[in-house]
Design a protein around this motif. Structure first.
Motif: not given
Length: 139
Positions: A97-125
């Protein structure tokens, strides 16, 4: 603060919902934490509340778990106070169930994470606060 967002992503469709909620969120490079031992990446954002009545931002945290590798492009990690604007969160399937999660930013920046599975949480704090700036997209 009962209208704060709390989302869990376990597949690409869930991740698309998180991506929509985070569109135009801003962060500083120093707000990116890579925890190799914990196998997670956490980013703190000031998120525009698209789902709200408009004109508000809220402090939010995105945490991605099951991370086995991290790569970055055009993000100067030494420039801790540099502001980055998130465009999208994408998932490219690999060996299930793995793959790559990419955060793409304005200006061409990327943060790529190779993951075993999709396991993400977004929370307002935090409580939302008013902002005079609404993100604008050229057509």
């Amino acid at each position: 603060m009962s209208d704060l967002l709390h989302l869990l992503a376990e597949d690409a469709e869930d991740l698309a919902v998180i991506s929509a909620a985070l569109q135009d969120a801003v962060a500083k490079i120093g707000d990116i934490a890579v925890e190799q031992r914990g196998r997670r990446v956490t980013v703190a954002f000031n998120r525009y509340r698209w789902e709200g009545k408009g004109g508000e931002r809220v402090r939010s945290a995105l945490q991605i778990g099951s991370v086995i590798g991290v790569q970055q492009r055009n993000l100067r990690r030494g420039a801790k106070s540099a502001v980055i604007e998130l465009l999208s969160v994408d998932f490219e399937p690999g060996e299930p169930p793995g793959g790559v999660i990419t955060l793409s930013f304005a200006g061409g920046g990327d943060l790529r994470m190779t993951v075993e599975c999709v396991d993400a949480v977004l929370a307002d704090i935090s409580a939302p606060w008013a902002t005079p700036r609404t993100p604008v997209h050229e057509v």
